[in-house]
Every structure is written in C-alpha cells, then in structure tokens.
Scaffold this motif. Structure first.
Motif, mmCIF file in Angstrom:
data_model
loop_
_atom_site.group_PDB
_atom_site.id
_atom_site.type_symbol
_atom_site.label_atom_id
_atom_site.label_comp_id
_atom_site.label_asym_id
_atom_site.label_seq_id
_atom_site.Cartn_x
_atom_site.Cartn_y
_atom_site.Cartn_z
ATOM 1 N N THR A 435 0.827 -1.204 0.000
ATOM 2 C CA THR A 435 0.000 0.000 0.000
ATOM 3 C C THR A 435 0.858 1.250 0.000
ATOM 4 O O THR A 435 0.631 2.189 -0.774
ATOM 5 C CB THR A 435 -0.923 0.005 1.234
ATOM 6 N N ILE A 436 1.852 1.268 0.859
ATOM 7 C CA ILE A 436 2.702 2.448 0.985
ATOM 8 C C ILE A 436 3.547 2.637 -0.272
ATOM 9 O O ILE A 436 3.679 3.763 -0.786
ATOM 10 C CB ILE A 436 3.580 2.314 2.251
ATOM 11 N N ARG A 437 4.108 1.574 -0.808
ATOM 12 C CA ARG A 437 4.910 1.688 -2.032
ATOM 13 C C ARG A 437 4.050 2.189 -3.194
ATOM 14 O O ARG A 437 4.496 3.024 -3.998
ATOM 15 C CB ARG A 437 5.544 0.335 -2.381
ATOM 16 N N ARG A 438 2.825 1.675 -3.267
ATOM 17 C CA ARG A 438 1.932 2.107 -4.355
ATOM 18 C C ARG A 438 1.581 3.588 -4.215
ATOM 19 O O ARG A 438 1.482 4.308 -5.204
ATOM 20 C CB ARG A 438 0.664 1.252 -4.345
ATOM 21 N N GLU A 439 1.386 4.059 -2.988
ATOM 22 C CA GLU A 439 1.090 5.471 -2.758
ATOM 23 C C GLU A 439 2.236 6.360 -3.235
ATOM 24 O O GLU A 439 2.016 7.449 -3.766
ATOM 25 C CB GLU A 439 0.834 5.726 -1.265
ATOM 26 N N ILE A 478 2.193 -7.376 -6.488
ATOM 27 C CA ILE A 478 2.608 -6.109 -7.083
ATOM 28 C C ILE A 478 2.123 -4.974 -6.180
ATOM 29 O O ILE A 478 0.978 -4.987 -5.743
ATOM 30 C CB ILE A 478 1.986 -5.946 -8.495
ATOM 31 N N PRO A 479 2.978 -3.985 -5.864
ATOM 32 C CA PRO A 479 4.337 -3.755 -6.347
ATOM 33 C C PRO A 479 5.439 -4.295 -5.427
ATOM 34 O O PRO A 479 6.610 -4.024 -5.653
ATOM 35 C CB PRO A 479 4.409 -2.236 -6.414
ATOM 36 N N GLY A 480 5.050 -5.025 -4.360
ATOM 37 C CA GLY A 480 6.062 -5.491 -3.414
ATOM 38 C C GLY A 480 7.139 -6.344 -4.061
ATOM 39 O O GLY A 480 8.295 -6.322 -3.628
ATOM 40 N N PHE A 481 6.770 -7.092 -5.104
ATOM 41 C CA PHE A 481 7.728 -7.966 -5.785
ATOM 42 C C PHE A 481 8.905 -7.175 -6.337
ATOM 43 O O PHE A 481 10.013 -7.706 -6.462
ATOM 44 C CB PHE A 481 7.017 -8.703 -6.922
ATOM 45 N N TYR A 482 8.681 -5.900 -6.668
ATOM 46 C CA TYR A 482 9.729 -5.090 -7.302
ATOM 47 C C TYR A 482 10.710 -4.509 -6.280
ATOM 48 O O TYR A 482 11.690 -3.855 -6.663
ATOM 49 C CB TYR A 482 9.101 -3.951 -8.101
#
Length: 820
Positions: A435-439, A478-482
C-alpha cells in the motif's frame, strides 16, 4: 487507619471548624478531576450572569476538533457536557477517563448516554473561555479564590496541558492546597455563600449536586457498583448509599486520591489528597477513601454507615461449570469465571455463589477458552460487514488485518472510521508495504529514489504512531515484488523502532520457497524485528515435504537470535488472485501495460511461457483441475468452477499450455479470486505441530451467497479443534488453544488479551470439544461451524447458545509505542 494509607494530607471541617488534620495542608499539588467540580461552580456563576446558555449546541458554539465531529455529535448541548452525556466519544488531549469503554462514535444520541469523558470536560473549559471572554484561571482567582480568601492560591502554578494532535482542546489542571480544597467544600456546604455573601448561586449548588444520572445507569457497567451517581460535574451519593448521614452528600473525585466531600447531614466537609511522588507513585483508591470516610462518620455518630437495602451484585456475568483452558498451555481445570464490564474479574477453581452475578450461565462442562486471535485476516470488507459474523461464529474475538502488504491508508483515518462502525470483533492492523509503495511509486518496477524511500519510511513511522502493530509485506504481489531486500529492511527498522513486528507473505512459496524464507529471516536479523512467516506452506508437488527444511531454518534462526514465528491455516488449498499465475514483471504498470506487452509477439510468448510454468510447477500444481474460481466479477457462472471447466466450456484442451491464454484473458478482464489445491497434508500437519506456529485463517470476511470462497473464511479455528485435535491428534487441546490465543497475544504485545485470568479482557469462546467442527467445503463453503456455544467480546455475548446476537462490542486496538 490513615497512617496505613498513602494519604498525603486530610482535613475534616465540622460546623465551620477544623476538627481533624493529617499531613501537610499547605502543599500545592494537582487536583486531577476535582478540577471539574470546581469548573461546575464557575459555570454556575457565569450562568447567573447571563454569559452562558446551557441549551446551546456545539454547532451553535462553533466547536470542532481533530478529524471533525460527526453531525449528530454537534447537536450536544452545554447541559449534556456538564452531565457527561454528550454522546461525543472523541479522544481527549489528556488521559484519565472511560473513553476506552465507549460505544462507537455516533451511536448514541446526545443527552441519553452517560460516559465519563475528558473530552466533554475539556471542551467545557474551552466554551467557558469563549463565551465569558476570560481565562479560566483568572475566573478561578477572581470569582472563587479571592472571595473565599483562599490562603495559598497561586495563579502562576495554573497552566493548561494536552496533546493537540489528539484534540485541540487542552485540559485545565488546577493546583491547590488541602486547606484551600476544604474552603471550596465549605462554600458548597453553605449553599454557595461565604460570610453572608452569595458567591455561587444557591440554586446552582442544589442543581449541580442533584443526581442527573443514577448510579444504576452509569457507564461502563462496573462504575454502577460505586456509591455515587453523577450530577453536573459532581459525584452524588445515590441508591442504597443515599441515606442516613450520607443523604444528600456529594463529592469531587480525582485520580490517585484527590477528594472534596460535602456531608450536609452532619455539617461536615472532608478534603483529602495524595501526592503521587516517585518512585512508587502512591495512591488512595475510591474504596479506600470511602472506608476512611465511613470511619470519620462513625466517629461522629457512633455507628458505621451502611447501605440501605441490597447493593448491586459484584459481577455482571458468572460462567459456571466450565472446563477452563486458559491459553497458556497449562492443563485444563474445572472452574467458574466472573465478568464485570469488559473484564474478567475472578477465576475460581471452586464454585462461586450464584447470587453474586446479575446473570449466571451454565457452561455444562464445555471448554471455556480465551477468544481466538486470528493472526492473518483479510478485513477489507469490514466497513460493509462490521458485525464480522463469519469470524465471530468460528470463535474469533480479535483479528489482525492489513496482511500481505495490504494495510489501509490513510492509516489513522481508516482506524477512526472502523472505530465508528460498531464492530462485532476487536480488530488490529498492520501497515502495508505494498500500500505504501503504491502510494509513493505506483506499480513501477524499480528501486525507490532516496526521496521516495524517505517518504515510505515516514509513512511507516506515521502508521506506527497511529496504532499499527507492525509492517506486513506481500513480496509475491505487485508492487512489493519489485522491492529489494534492503528496501524492506529500511522500512522494517522503522517499525522495529516503534516496537512493531514484521509479517511476510514470502517472495515465493513454491520453487523459490527456501530463498523466500531465507530473505524473511535476513530481514528480521538486519532490522532486529520479530518476524512472522505468515500462512506458511509449501506450494506445488515439487516442494511437498520441504517444510522439514523451512522449519529447520526457523529453528536455526531462533538459535542465532532472530525472533521468528509462523502462522498457518489448516487446509490443503491456498487462495489468492488469478494474477499470481502471471510473471510479476509483466504486471508492472497495471493491466493496460500488460495488454500492451501481450500485443508484442515476443513478450507475449515470454509471458505465456511464464504462465505455463506457474500452472505446471507452482499454484497450478500441474493440473488445471486444481485451479478453482472463487469469485469472478465478470462472469459469476464460473464461481466454484475450475480452470479445467472453463477450458472445456471454451472448447480448449484442458492442458497448462492451452489454458494459459484463458488465464491471461481472465486477468485482462479484471482478475478473479481463486482457490489453488496445491498443498500437501503432511506439510500441514508438520507445520501445525511446530512449537512456534500460531493459527491464522488468511480468510476474508464473508457472507452467504457471495461467490464460492475458500472455506477457511468460516471454519479455520473449528477445523483445528475438530480435525487436528479430536480426530488426528496432531495437537492436544491445550496446545491448540495456546496457538490460537496466548501465543498470538504475546506476539502482538497484548498482555490482557488471549488469557483467562483476573484483569484480562473478557474475550471468551466456549465450545464443545466433542462436536466442534467446520462444515464448509470447497464447493459449498458458506456454512457456519458447529459446536461453538458462546462467544464474548469485551464481556458482551456475540454468540449466545449457538446463535449470533448481532451485538457490536468490538474495538479497534491500537499498538502503544514503547516507553523510552
């Protein structure tokens, strides 16, 4: 008696003269909540002057606060605030009230529900200053201290305090000496007059010290067992105690041991204080003070005062004839459990008197355990399903949401909304890395810039300060995998600094399982953070049996100093999205970017081969019959069917190669919720038996008729107790209960949940160990379990005699930051 108590000072005034004193009557100290009774006197003065209209509403007065008041809260009047009946359950800037016992915000109409809340009292201070155009301490000096000739009043000691991030309305602490407290009492005893001059209007003295809320109607319920009801900022002797010498008596009560008590029948005033000095910070409880007060009265009357008629039974609920399994792993024992308000107040191995409780429930020899704690719950539908029936009816009283990197955002705002929703269970949340990475970064496939990483670390810190219990990652999604390991370590260090935990959906649970476990353990080691390998399993036939290796890795890491645990659900199928069958690199940027890549023949070939690989060796399990649709928004006729069924319907050969285009078609259509039958029963048993494994459903809140979800949504905890305790004997009953209660509570740092002992919250599940079982199947999952008799959440039955009550006593639990 007073010499054996923690009293700092006391003075008794009879017929206007000091007849007894103890300690230093001239020491200045904080009066705690006695300040509120003094504010009541100031209100009476200004009401008489026409400066305050108690019928005015908060809306009319322009009162608001952090996060905003609800429309119905704005209708509360000054009169409601004076009686602690505003119905506004906003957090105060200053602790020391019963807000933790409040019902959901917006649920009570103003003027109808009493709850002692510092928000009411602090706002009364703000209204006083706004309407009278004077500082509250100046008013105290000019209208009380000077007219009654206080001997020690110091204006310089009086200063407002409070945390403005919680509420913009500060508290107004008052510092007085014991002998000046006594003067306040004498003024009230004389109906507001001092040496022939009316200081506080006589009618206000009478009105403010009359019962507005009888003791029997106070909230929370345990307060009803006291001697006093509530007036306008004064506690008034009520019920069985409003008789004899105590008839018409009233008191200002303050934390730790601050009291001003007026006893008109005997023409007596008592002022008492305890100064909480370090290192032990002594106090005098209300019960101790009244015992002392009784002796003061007996010294004057020759008779100890007694209540007139019966007082309220000491317990709200008595659970008798129970087989108690207390969550520690200790052997079960027979006994009774008594509940008052939200807490367990007594656990007894011998029967307790049945007349000691308002309600007695015979448990009939069934198991009484702590309410189950779900360490991995998908609570995304919570605001639409606040009763959480699918969780409650399997015995869950606390669920940890925000797993797999998917925590809510904005974090604190969401928790506030959940608080107002009225919940059937208690909930807690993790901050979500995805959630945070996507934000911050969207779904791009790259490392963060220093600025982006700084923003993410700030957001994790913000969530922790707003009550998150830790950080979750979904490194397969996604997007944690990245993200790279160092990114996750950096964010985990922030969570660790606030006393949080790290839970990880591993980067791979199939062929890359061992590497995924190793990465999680390394994150825990570098960040110095407790780790939970969540929904631990081995996916795909090639990895079956590898739990022997992963569990050895856990044991080795623990021996080396990494605090790692696991949680697990008791099924041989997993459930996640259809997207998990697509190579993660192909999903960067979202579905439209995937569509563009599939338009390129070279990329399409690579993506398709990746899908085939996952169908053969990962979630597909080498057989498209193992891939089952749970909820397909774009074609609900597929719900419950398999990829094999869809291929046949389409006239396609049901092989991984021929089914791969269907997978991509489904993903482009919007994806789907899926069930993958790719876990080995031997691994399930082996992981469950490990001493560091807890139980977590990985289930989503569900209601009958919506899709064909994984049966874990309804049956995780009963299945452990029925199948793996009673049938297969993988665990003893005590071991299983500990894995569902005491262990997860300890992992979350909750010392008063997941336990059956005095002082624990009354989160309790009662079940029949001979019949408890899950009933849902993979083709008919919407079935509630059997064998659960009672479920109590914070002392309130949400399941009673096997029936769902629809009560909403649950709370949002917020992690408390460690003290430095």
């Amino acid at each position: 008696m007073i010499s054996r108590m923690n009293s700092s000072a006391m003075v008794v005034v009879e017929h206007g003269r000091i007849v007894y004193s103890h300690g230093d009557l001239t020491a200045q100290s904080y009066l705690a909540s006695v300040r509120k009774s003094i504010l009541s006197m100031l209100y009476g003065i200004e009401i008489a002057r026409g400066h305050l209209d108690t019928s005015k509403t908060l809306a009319q007065l322009g009162i608001d606060d952090v996060g905003g008041l609800l429309p119905n809260e704005r209708q509360a009047t000054i009169q409601d605030l004076l009686g602690a009946r505003s119905g506004v359950f906003h957090i105060a800037s200053y602790p020391g009230d019963f807000l933790s016992e409040a019902p959901p915000r917006g649920s009570q109409k103003h003027g109808t529900y009493q709850l002692y809340s510092n928000w009411d009292f602090n706002v009364l201070g703000a209204i006083f200053e706004r309407e009278t155009k004077q500082n509250i301490y100046d008013a105290l000096h000019n209208d009380l201290a000077r007219p009654i000739q206080m001997q020690d009043f110091r204006r310089d000691l009086q200063k407002k305090e409070g945390d403005s991030t919680r509420s913009i309305h500060p508290a107004y602490p008052i510092f007085l000496t014991t002998r000046d407290m006594a003067r306040i009492g004498v003024l009230m005893l004389n109906h507001g007059a001092w040496k022939g001059k009316q200081i506080v209007p006589r009618d206000w003295v009478a009105k403010s010290t009359s019962v507005v809320t009888p003791a029997s109607q106070l909230n929370p319920s345990f307060v009803r067992r006291g001697r006093a009801g509530y007036g306008y900022l004064w506690w008034v002797l009520d019920g069985p105690w409003n008789n004899g010498p105590y008839e018409g008596a009233y008191s200002g009560f303050g934390a730790v041991g601050q009291y001003i008590t007026v006893i008109p029948k005997l023409d007596i005033v008592v002022a008492h204080k305890t100064i909480p000095r370090p290192p032990n910070f002594p106090s005098v409880s209300e019960a101790q003070y009244f015992a002392l007060l009784d002796r003061v009265i007996a010294a004057r009357t020759g008779v100890m005062p007694r209540a007139r008629g019966p007082t309220m039974a000491p317990y709200d609920i008595l659970l008798t004839n129970a087989r108690i399994v207390n969550g520690t792993g200790e052997p079960a024992f027979s006994g009774d459990v008594a509940i008052t308000g939200r807490q367990i107040v007594r656990v007894s191995a011998t029967p307790l008197p049945r007349d000691s409780a308002l309600r007695v429930i015979d448990i009939k020899g069934h198991v009484l355990a702590p309410g189950f704690i779900d360490m991995h719950a998908h609570l995304e539908p919570l605001l639409g399903m606040p009763d959480a029936q699918s969780a409650v009816r399997q015995g869950v009283t606390l669920a940890l949401g925000g797993p797999d990197g998917g925590g809510p955002w904005p974090f604190g705002t969401y928790l506030d909304s959940a608080d107002r929703a009225g919940l059937g269970i208690n909930v807690a949340y993790l901050a979500g890395h995805n959630t945070i990475r996507r934000e911050v970064m969207g779904t791009v496939n790259r490392a963060p810039t220093p600025d982006e990483l700084a923003r993410m670390t700030h957001m994790v810190g913000q969530a922790m300060h707003e009550g998150a219990f830790g950080l979750s990652t979904g490194l397969r999604y996604i997007p944690g995998f990245y993200s790279k390991t160092d990114e996750v370590v950096a964010l985990s260090k922030v969570a660790a600094d606030s006393g949080g935990i790290y839970t990880s959906h591993l980067r791979e649970e199939g062929l890359g399982l061992l590497e995924g476990v190793a990465e999680a353990l390394e994150i825990g080691r570098q960040a110095h953070i407790p780790v939970v390998l969540t929904h631990h399993k081995a996916i795909g036939q090639q990895m079956w049996g590898k739990s022997t290796v992963t569990l050895h890795m856990v044991d080795s890491a623990r021996s080396a100093g990494t605090d790692v645990m696991l949680d697990q659900y008791p099924y041989t199928a997993s459930s996640t999205g259809l997207d998990v069958l697509v190579p993660p690199w192909a999903l960067a940027g979202g579905r439209e970017e995937l569509r563009k890549r599939l338009a390129d023949p070279v990329l399409k070939d690579s993506i398709s081969r990746g899908v085939v690989e996952y169908l053969r060796n990962d979630r597909g399990g080498g057989d498209v019959r193992r891939v089952q649709f749970a909820n397909v928004a774009w074609d609900h006729t597929l719900d419950g069917k398999t990829l094999y069924d869809w291929a046949v319907r389409k006239g396609v050969s049901p092989t991984p190669e021929k089914a791969a285009p269907l997978v991509l078609e489904g993903v482009l259509n919007g994806g789907a919720s899926m069930v993958f039958h790719v876990i080995d029963e031997g691994d399930v048993r082996r992981i469950m038996a490990h001493p560091q494994t807890m139980i977590g459903s990985d289930g989503r809140l569900s209601r009958p008729g919506e899709g064909v979800p994984h049966p874990r949504n309804y049956g995780t905890f009963p299945r452990v107790l029925g199948e793996y305790v009673r049938v297969q004997h993988v665990l003893t009953l005590e071991q299983a209960v500990r894995k569902m209660t005491g262990m997860p509570a300890q992992r979350l740092g909750l010392t008063n949940r997941g336990c059956i002992r005095a002082g624990c919250f009354a989160d309790i599940t009662v079940f029949d160990p001979a019949t408890i079982a899950d009933k849902g199947t993979f083709t008919d999952p919407h079935q509630y379990p059997v064998g659960i008799d009672w479920v109590f959440v914070n002392g309130t039955p949400v399941v009673a005699e096997g029936q769902f009550t629809a009560a909403r006593p649950g709370r949002v639990l917020r992690h408390e930051l460690p003290r430095r």
